[in-house]
Design a protein around this motif. Structure first.
Motif, PDB file in Angstrom:
ATOM      1  N   PRO A 165       0.838  -1.210   0.000  1.00 43.08           N
ATOM      2  CA  PRO A 165       0.000   0.000   0.000  1.00 43.08           C
ATOM      3  C   PRO A 165       0.872   1.259   0.000  1.00 43.08           C
ATOM      4  O   PRO A 165       1.895   1.308   0.672  1.00 43.08           O
ATOM      5  CB  PRO A 165      -0.782  -0.103   1.323  1.00 43.08           C
ATOM      6  CG  PRO A 165      -0.678  -1.521   1.756  1.00 43.08           C
ATOM      7  CD  PRO A 165       0.594  -2.064   1.175  1.00 43.08           C
ATOM      8  N   ASP A 169      -2.923   4.968  -0.094  1.00 46.33           N
ATOM      9  CA  ASP A 169      -3.698   3.767   0.268  1.00 46.33           C
ATOM     10  C   ASP A 169      -3.832   3.680   1.789  1.00 46.33           C
ATOM     11  O   ASP A 169      -4.912   3.421   2.317  1.00 46.33           O
ATOM     12  CB  ASP A 169      -3.001   2.485  -0.235  1.00 46.33           C
ATOM     13  CG  ASP A 169      -2.989   2.376  -1.758  1.00 46.33           C
ATOM     14  OD1 ASP A 169      -3.998   2.719  -2.389  1.00 46.33           O
ATOM     15  OD2 ASP A 169      -1.952   1.939  -2.296  1.00 46.33           O
ATOM     16  N   PHE A 191      -2.642  -3.589  -4.848  1.00 43.20           N
ATOM     17  CA  PHE A 191      -1.942  -2.317  -4.713  1.00 43.20           C
ATOM     18  C   PHE A 191      -0.872  -2.100  -5.781  1.00 43.20           C
ATOM     19  O   PHE A 191      -0.329  -1.008  -5.893  1.00 43.20           O
ATOM     20  CB  PHE A 191      -1.323  -2.200  -3.309  1.00 43.20           C
ATOM     21  CG  PHE A 191      -2.349  -2.157  -2.215  1.00 43.20           C
ATOM     22  CD1 PHE A 191      -3.196  -1.063  -2.091  1.00 43.20           C
ATOM     23  CD2 PHE A 191      -2.480  -3.207  -1.319  1.00 43.20           C
ATOM     24  CE1 PHE A 191      -4.161  -1.011  -1.081  1.00 43.20           C
ATOM     25  CE2 PHE A 191      -3.435  -3.175  -0.310  1.00 43.20           C
ATOM     26  CZ  PHE A 191      -4.283  -2.075  -0.192  1.00 43.20           C
TER      27      PHE A 191
END
Ligand code: HEM
Ligand SMILES: N[C@@H](CC(=O)c1ccccc1NC=O)C(=O)O
Length: 283
Positions: A165, A169, A191
Motif C-alpha cells: 500500500p 492507500d 496495490f
C-alpha cells in the motif's frame, strides 16, 4: 590598534582525534568524497557539476524514502501526528531538490554535449530511488521495473514497494477505520495496479473539508498531501524545462523521446480526489 583578523583556538577544542570519533569518520567522508569519477578524457570541467547534482539529489531522495516509509508505518498504526511532522519535513526536502535545478541550469547545451557521450544509455529513468518514491506516493506502474532486470535484488525490492500500500492507500485505510465512508475497493485492492480515482471519496473529503473542527488532523494531512504532490510536480516541471534548454528536443540517452516523454508525466496525479474536492466544497 585594530584587532587581528584571526580567531584563536579555545583551550577546550579537541585536536587529538586519534582513535576517537571524528567528523570525517562519522560521516564516512572518505567514501562519500571518493565517489565522483568523471569519465570524459580530457576531463571536462562541467562533468563534476553533473555528477554532484545527481549525487546530492540521490542523497535527498534517500532521506525522502526513509521519511515516507516511517509516515506509512505511523498511518498503519493510526498515529497521525508524527505523520504530519514527517510530511512537513518531506516538503522542505522537496524544496531543496526543486531549487537545486538552478545550479544545473548554469550548464549550457554546448558544455553538456562535450561529455554527454560518456553517459551511454545511462539515464535518470534508471533511478531506483526516484521510482521508489513514486511508488510510495502511489504512482504505481509495473512497466517501470523492466530497466532493473540487470540487478535482480534491486528489482525485487522495487517490486515489493510496488505491491505494498502507498501513503495514499494507507491514508484511505486509516479514514475507513475512523468511520469515514471509504469504499471497500479502496481499502482492499491489488496495490500494484495504478490508483484509479473513486467518486465516493469526493464525498468523504468534502465532509472533512466542510467540518474541519471535527476532523482537524485528517484535514491537515490532506493539505500536507496536496503540498507533497504539488512539490513533486514542480520538480518534474523544472526537470522538463532544464532538459528542454540543455538538449532541446533530442532523444534521451535512456531511449525515450526526451522532453515529450517528460511532459507526459505532468499529467499524472497521486491524490486525484484531493484536487477534485476543491471544486465542490462550499457549494
Ligand atoms: C543535463 C541534465 C539532464 C538531462 C538532459 C536529463 C534528461 C532526461 C531525459 C531525456 C529523460 C527521459 C528518459 C531518457 O530517455 O533518458 C530523463 C529522465 C529522468 N531524469 Fe533526467 N536529465 C537531466 C538531469 C537529471 C537530474 C539532475 C536528475 C536528478 C536525479 C534527473 C533525474 C531523472 C529521472 C528521475 C528521470 C525519470 C523521469 C520519469 O520517469 O518521468 N535528471 N532525464
Ligand atoms: N537522459 C539524459 C542523460 C542524463 O541526464 C543522465 C545520464 C546518466 C545519469 C543520470 C542522468 N540524469 C538524468 O536523466 C540525456 O538524455 O542527456
Amino acid at each position: 590598534m585594530s584587532e587581528p583578523n584571526k580567531r584563536d583556538l579555545e583551550a577546550g577544542i579537541t585536536t587529538d582525534l586519534r582513535d576517537r570519533m571524528s567528523y570525517g569518520g562519522y560521516l564516512a567522508l572518505d567514501t562519500l568524497l571518493s565517489a565522483q569519477s568523471p569519465l570524459s578524457r580530457p576531463e571536462h570541467h562541467d562533468e563534476m557539476l553533473f555528477i554532484i547534482q545527481h549525487q546530492t539529489s540521490e542523497l535527498w531522495m534517500k532521506l525522502i524514502i526513509h521519511e515516507l516509509r516511517a509516515a506509512i508505518a505511523h498511518l498503519a498504526q493510526d498515529d497521525l501526528d508524527p505523520c504530519l511532522k514527517i510530511l512537513a519535513r518531506v516538503k522542505q526536502i522537496q524544496r531543496q531538490l526543486f531549487e537545486q535545478w538552478a545550479v544545473l541550469e548554469t550548464l549550457t547545451p554546448s558544455e553538456y554535449l562535450e561529455f554527454r557521450d560518456v553517459l551511454g544509455p545511462a539515464s535518470g529513468f534508471q533511478s531506483h530511488q526516484y521510482r521508489t518514491i513514486e511508488f510510495l506516493l502511489g504512482n504505481k506502474n509495473a512497466d517501470m521495473i523492466a530497466v532493473f532486470a540487470h540487478d535482480p535484488a534491486r528489482q525485487a525490492a522495487l517490486t515489493a514497494v510496488l505491491k505494498a500500500p502507498s501513503l495514499y492507500d494507507e491514508f484511505l485505510r486509516y479514514l475507513a477505520r475512523q468511520g469515514h465512508a471509504v469504499p471497500a475497493e479502496c481499502v482492499e485492492r491489488d496495490f500494484s495496479q495504478p490508483y484509479e480515482r473513486n467518486a465516493h471519496l469526493i464525498g468523504v473529503f468534502r465532509r472533512i473539508y466542510e467540518n474541519t473542527d471535527t476532523y482537524w488532523s485528517a484535514y491537515h494531512l490532506c493539505e500536507q498531501l496536496v503540498d507533497v504532490e504539488e512539490s513533486f510536480q514542480l520538480w518534474r516541471f523544472r526537470h522538463m524545462k532544464t532538459v528542454e534548454r540543455i538538449i532541446g528536443f533530442r532523444r534521451g540517452t535512456g531511449g525515450s523521446s526526451g522532453v515529450a516523454f517528460l511532459r507526459k508525466a505532468l499529467e499524472l496525479t497521486f491524490f486525484p480526489e484531493l484536487f477534485e474536492v476543491r471544486s465542490v466544497i462550499g457549494t
